[in-house]
Design an enzyme around this catalytic site. Structure first.
Site, PDB file in Angstrom:
ATOM      1  N   HIS A 161      43.790  34.509   8.926  1.00 41.00           N
ATOM      2  CA  HIS A 161      42.614  35.394   8.907  1.00 41.00           C
ATOM      3  C   HIS A 161      41.755  35.255  10.167  1.00 41.00           C
ATOM      4  CE1 HIS A 161      43.259  36.814   4.862  1.00 41.00           C
ATOM      5  NE2 HIS A 161      43.211  35.592   4.342  1.00 41.00           N
ATOM      6  N   ASP A 197      52.058  35.600   3.086  1.00 41.79           N
ATOM      7  CA  ASP A 197      50.898  35.197   2.289  1.00 41.79           C
ATOM      8  C   ASP A 197      50.425  36.413   1.477  1.00 41.79           C
ATOM      9  OD1 ASP A 197      48.441  32.946   2.388  1.00 41.79           O
ATOM     10  OD2 ASP A 197      47.706  34.999   2.096  1.00 41.79           O
ATOM     11  N   HIS A 199      47.527  37.535   1.165  1.00 44.77           N
ATOM     12  CA  HIS A 199      46.450  38.273   1.839  1.00 44.77           C
ATOM     13  C   HIS A 199      46.910  38.837   3.182  1.00 44.77           C
ATOM     14  CE1 HIS A 199      44.406  35.268  -0.783  1.00 44.77           C
ATOM     15  NE2 HIS A 199      43.646  36.310  -1.079  1.00 44.77           N
ATOM     16  N   ASP A 286      50.506  32.036  -2.290  1.00 43.36           N
ATOM     17  CA  ASP A 286      49.522  32.598  -3.225  1.00 43.36           C
ATOM     18  C   ASP A 286      50.011  33.909  -3.847  1.00 43.36           C
ATOM     19  OD1 ASP A 286      49.233  33.635  -0.657  1.00 43.36           O
ATOM     20  OD2 ASP A 286      47.081  33.229  -0.503  1.00 43.36           O
TER      21      ASP A 286
HETATM   22  C1  SP5 Z   1      44.552  31.772   3.822  1.00 40.78           C
HETATM   23  C2  SP5 Z   1      44.135  32.488   2.591  1.00 40.78           C
HETATM   24  O1  SP5 Z   1      44.932  32.641   1.668  1.00 40.78           O
HETATM   25  N1  SP5 Z   1      42.847  32.896   2.501  1.00 40.78           N
HETATM   26  C3  SP5 Z   1      42.374  33.599   1.347  1.00 40.78           C
HETATM   27  C4  SP5 Z   1      40.910  33.869   1.361  1.00 40.78           C
HETATM   28  C5  SP5 Z   1      40.458  34.526   0.090  1.00 40.78           C
HETATM   29  N2  SP5 Z   1      39.054  34.596  -0.003  1.00 40.78           N
HETATM   30  C6  SP5 Z   1      38.393  35.167  -1.128  1.00 40.78           C
HETATM   31  C7  SP5 Z   1      39.166  36.110  -1.963  1.00 40.78           C
HETATM   32  C8  SP5 Z   1      38.322  36.625  -3.110  1.00 40.78           C
HETATM   33  C9  SP5 Z   1      39.084  37.564  -3.981  1.00 40.78           C
HETATM   34  N3  SP5 Z   1      38.541  37.646  -5.318  1.00 40.78           N
HETATM   35  C10 SP5 Z   1      39.032  36.640  -6.233  1.00 40.78           C
HETATM   36  C11 SP5 Z   1      38.570  36.856  -7.617  1.00 40.78           C
HETATM   37  C12 SP5 Z   1      38.909  35.655  -8.481  1.00 40.78           C
HETATM   38  N4  SP5 Z   1      38.215  35.690  -9.724  1.00 40.78           N
HETATM   39 ZN    ZN Z   2      46.292  34.069   1.171  1.00 47.80          ZN
END
Ligand code: SP5
Ligand code: ZN
Length: 344
Positions: A161, A197, A199, A286
């Site tokens: 990110h 990943d 994301h 993830d």
């Molecule tokens: C490296 C990596 O996997 N970073 C991920 C960062 C995610 N940050 C926040 C995501 C929020 C999404 N909403 C989650 C709801 C859970 N109840």
């Molecule tokens: Zn991630």
């Protein structure tokens, strides 16, 4: 396959992140890497080695000097302003019509200027942990450059990110991009970065967006529904020389293995057509159905299959650890990808 790892990651141990309207314990925690290295040491994957120190130069090939100077000094500046009781988190950001081109003097302004979320605390050990993580990626890159088929960079904190001049999403230095750039700087004409990943790889995409010598592909939760929301759409295909050298595969919440592997197959076809000299895998687990912050449905049995498919590309392959927050499964699932690759 060699694993590169250092205990220095434990120096990044944030207290809280802002999530779902609450200050929650950080999902990105030392236990993640501890459980992965425990699995690897108990397996026959191969030796575990310490990283070398590469100094600032290879980091500055990807990140701006203003950003690196900020990261290095942020904790001390925070302590001077607020004391050391709480870790540093930003509170507001410039939006449409505001000035996003000025680095403020105050530490709170700097945190906002160089970040994009409130989930990524800066702590006393952040700089040491993130440089250690980048050196893990660079040391693994050197193994490949020296002729090994594959290597595993057990990076923590993760990196995908982070862009040239901003952090967020638990990431500060883009370990995968730093390693990809090292391949290029050592003479590789073409490198592919495939990000599996959950994301979107917004940082990696942004770093290489205008360039054709690094192909970036990312499979991820559709940004219409999922973090980081503001990048990762299918129509982001690169710009200028880089046009056609960025591919996004946004997938809906609830995506199962069948749909996910179909997208992986498309990405693999694109990689084969590009014929890179090296492949960097941004490896997040993830996508697992038990992940506490993610919405895909991959099972533990799907991870060996991922490794096998990547092995069939027949390329020198550098695995760089990214996300994965179901700590009870993170070690097993990560090792499964690597074992699947080696045994294919
Ligand atoms: C490296 C990596 O996997 N970073 C991920 C960062 C995610 N940050 C926040 C995501 C929020 C999404 N909403 C989650 C709801 C859970 N109840
Ligand atoms: Zn991630």
């Amino acid at each position: 396959m060699k694993t590169i790892y250092t205990d220095t990651h434990r120096l990044q141990h944030g207290n809280v992140e802002l999530m779902d309207g609450q200050l929650l314990p950080c999902f990105e925690k030392p236990e993640r890497a501890d459980l992965i290295i425990t699995q690897i040491r108990a397996s026959r994957l191969g030796p575990v080695l310490e990283p070398d120190d590469f100094g600032i130069m290879p980091l500055a090939r990807v990140h701006t000097s203003a950003y690196l100077a900020f990261l290095q000094s942020a904790w001390d500046a925070w302590v001077e302003e607020h004391g050391s009781t709480h870790h540093a988190l930003p509170l507001n950001w410039p939006i449409r019509g505001m000035r996003s081109d000025i680095e403020p003097e105050a530490i709170d302004g700097k945190l906002s200027y160089f970040s994009f979320d409130a989930g990524t605390p800066i702590t006393p050990g952040t700089w040491q942990a993130v440089t250690g993580s980048a050196y893990v990626a660079l040391t693994a890159q050197q193994c490949i450059a020296a002729g090994e088929r594959a290597a595993f960079a057990l990076c923590r904190p993760p990196g995908h990110h982070a862009a040239a001049d901003y952090y967020g999403g638990y990431c500060f230095l883009n370990n995968a991009a730093i390693a990809a750039q090292a391949f290029i700087d050592q003479g590789a004409p073409r490198v592919a970065v495939l990000d599996v990943d959950y994301h979107h790889a917004n940082g990696t995409q942004t770093i290489f967006y205008a360039r054709d010598e690094v192909l970036v592909l990312s499979l991820h939760g559709d940004p219409r529904q999922e973090f980081p929301y503001f990048l990762g759409y299918a129509d982001e295909t690169g710009v200028g020389q880089g046009e056609g050298f960025n591919t996004n595969y946004p997938l809906p919440w609830g995506t199962d293995a069948a749909t996910w592997f179909a997208a992986l197959e498309s990405a693999c076809q694109r990689i084969m057509a590009y014929a890179p000299d090296a492949l960097v895998i941004s490896l997040g687990v993830d996508t697992y159905k038990g992940d506490p912050i993610s919405q895909f449905l991959l099972d533990s049995a799907d991870y060996p299959r991922l490794g096998q498919r990547l092995a069939r590309l027949g390329l020198p392959t550098l695995f760089v650890m990214e996300g994965g927050y179901a700590v009870e499964a993170i070690g097993v699932n990560t090792l499964s990808v690597l074992s699947g690759f080696v045994q294919a």
